[in-house]
Design a protein around this motif. Structure first.
Motif, PDB file in Angstrom:
ATOM      1  N   GLY A 138       0.796  -1.217   0.000  1.00 51.07           N
ATOM      2  CA  GLY A 138       0.000   0.000   0.000  1.00 51.07           C
ATOM      3  C   GLY A 138       0.826   1.262   0.000  1.00 51.07           C
ATOM      4  O   GLY A 138       0.274   2.359  -0.117  1.00 51.07           O
ATOM      5  N   THR A 175       0.703   6.649   0.002  1.00 48.81           N
ATOM      6  CA  THR A 175       0.105   5.444   0.549  1.00 48.81           C
ATOM      7  C   THR A 175      -1.401   5.451   0.324  1.00 48.81           C
ATOM      8  O   THR A 175      -2.031   6.523   0.214  1.00 48.81           O
ATOM      9  CB  THR A 175       0.400   5.313   2.058  1.00 48.81           C
ATOM     10  OG1 THR A 175      -0.211   4.125   2.575  1.00 48.81           O
ATOM     11  CG2 THR A 175      -0.114   6.512   2.821  1.00 48.81           C
ATOM     12  N   HIS A 177      -3.317   3.772   2.545  1.00 47.22           N
ATOM     13  CA  HIS A 177      -3.867   3.560   3.881  1.00 47.22           C
ATOM     14  C   HIS A 177      -4.394   4.893   4.432  1.00 47.22           C
ATOM     15  O   HIS A 177      -3.635   5.845   4.616  1.00 47.22           O
ATOM     16  CB  HIS A 177      -2.809   2.986   4.823  1.00 47.22           C
ATOM     17  CG  HIS A 177      -2.325   1.622   4.422  1.00 47.22           C
ATOM     18  ND1 HIS A 177      -3.026   0.468   4.695  1.00 47.22           N
ATOM     19  CD2 HIS A 177      -1.202   1.241   3.752  1.00 47.22           C
ATOM     20  CE1 HIS A 177      -2.345  -0.582   4.220  1.00 47.22           C
ATOM     21  NE2 HIS A 177      -1.240  -0.132   3.637  1.00 47.22           N
ATOM     22  N   VAL A 195       2.528   3.100   9.056  1.00 51.53           N
ATOM     23  CA  VAL A 195       1.319   2.346   8.701  1.00 51.53           C
ATOM     24  C   VAL A 195       1.025   1.359   9.817  1.00 51.53           C
ATOM     25  O   VAL A 195       1.798   0.419  10.042  1.00 51.53           O
ATOM     26  CB  VAL A 195       1.502   1.595   7.366  1.00 51.53           C
ATOM     27  CG1 VAL A 195       0.227   0.842   7.008  1.00 51.53           C
ATOM     28  CG2 VAL A 195       1.893   2.564   6.259  1.00 51.53           C
TER      29      VAL A 195
END
Length: 399
Positions: A138, A175, A177, A195
């Motif tokens: 990710g 990212t 996320h 993360v």
């Protein structure tokens, strides 16, 4: 043949002094190259002991941050193999990967499997596009690095806010996320991303530059504070220094042959070299017409030519050619003396009767053996043949 008989005294084999004289230039060059290699190795060994190595006090080492962590109750252990790094993961451990790009894709996948649900923290230092996607799914590395080294936190991560400005400028990341902390942006892209794991408890920190960990930069900005907070959140720190010699964890698909490691286009490059070599050979070996005789720039005595040819015959053990040359020359010389035309000098039926009549005693059989006989069996027989031919010619020339 008298010259040939004394050939051992004038052998063409090079002496030890001649061999030494011819090879001293090459030997000197090899000695110089060896000395230069030793000097370079000594200089490099004294100036560099390992970048990001917590045991190294060099400017690029990380002994200072390891000492600070020890003072705060965090024990640091260095590992250099993937198996040791995987075995050390746990909820009370921070795993720092110093050079993620050195890991093969298979090693990256195995390391991610070990850290995903461990509950601990994984810190990736300057992970590029070849590794960050597997070690931190990710997260993507941007191809353009940050133009500034010192950046401001500009995020809600407590460790970053307490540290303030730090030298994290380097590789920039994005990212997918939504709950990730994106800190120290350079041109709107983060150079530090945290993360959290989906199962909770653990997390993965991607750091765009190693500057906050090296001895030379630790006392600048908020580098020391940020390094202590990222690496000191758990009581144990495993410092993983990947090595190219660590091949135990590679998968069969990751192993490459020597041909696979060669750069693309090597086949065409090699083919071009062969074509160029063939053209060069044709150019150097070209013949544009018949050979043209040239006068030698210096006069060479006939004795030197005879001696040189004798050496060649002796080196090739060519007694047959030497005997044939001696007999042919003798027949050519004595034929006019006995009234035989030069065109028939090598014909036994014409030469032998005339020669036998001139000598009044030697039979034709003995003369045939002498002038047209078999090849001498050894050097002594060849010398005897030369003496007999010389005696025959003197006898024919006698009034």
């Amino acid at each position: 043949m008298t010259t040939e008989a004394t050939l051992p005294a004038t052998s063409a084999s090079p002496t030890a002094r001649q061999v030494l004289t011819r090879t001293r230039g090459i030997a000197l060059a090899l000695v110089v190259l060896l000395a230069a290699a030793v000097v370079i190795a000594l200089v490099r060994s004294q100036t560099k002991h390992g970048a990001l190595d917590p045991r190294s006090a060099d400017p690029a080492g990380s002994h200072a941050v390891a000492a600070l962590l020890t003072g705060h109750g965090v024990d640091t252990r260095v590992v250099t193999t993937l198996d040791a790094a995987r075995a050390a993961t746990g909820p009370d451990t921070t795993l720092l990967v110093a050079a993620p790009d050195l890991l093969t894709p298979g090693q990256q996948r195995q390391l991610r499997t070990a850290t995903a649900d461990s509950g601990g923290r994984t810190v990736l230092v300057a992970a590029g596009s070849s590794s960050v996607g597997r070690l931190a799914p990710g997260v993507t590395a941007d191809p353009v690095t940050s133009a500034d080294s010192t950046l401001d936190p500009d995020c809600a991560l407590p460790a970053a806010r307490r540290a303030g400005s730090a030298d994290t400028g380097g590789i920039r990341y994005t990212t997918t996320h939504l709950d990730a902390d994106q800190c120290y942006p350079g041109n709107r892209l983060a150079t530090l991303i945290r993360v959290p794991d989906a199962t909770g408890g653990g997390d993965t920190v991607v750091l765009g530059a190693p500057d906050i960990l090296v001895n030379d930069r630790l006392d600048e900005q908020g580098n020391a504070s940020l390094a202590l907070q990222l690496l000191g959140s758990r009581p144990h720190l495993v410092w993983y220094l990947p090595s190219l010699s660590d091949s135990a964890a590679t998968e069969p698909g990751d192993q490459k042959s020597l041909v696979d490691l060669l750069p693309s286009g090597w086949l065409w490059g090699t083919l071009q070299l062969f074509v160029a070599a063939a053209l060069a050979a044709l150019w150097r070996a070209r013949r544009l017409g018949p050979l043209v005789p040239e006068k030698l720039p210096v006069a060479i005595r006939a004795s030197e030519t005879a001696e040189g040819r004798a050496r060649l015959y002796r080196k090739a053990n060519a007694r047959d050619r030497a005997a044939a040359a001696l007999r042919s020359t003798t027949r050519t010389r004595i034929a006019p003396l006995v009234g035989v035309p030069a065109s028939q000098a090598h014909t036994p039926e014409a030469l032998l009767p005339a020669l036998s009549a001139r000598l009044h005693g030697d039979g034709q059989q003995a003369l045939h053996t002498l002038l047209f006989g078999a090849t001498p069996s050894d050097d002594a027989a060849l010398i005897t043949l030369a003496d007999r031919l010389d005696a025959l010619e003197r006898e024919v020339r006698r009034p």
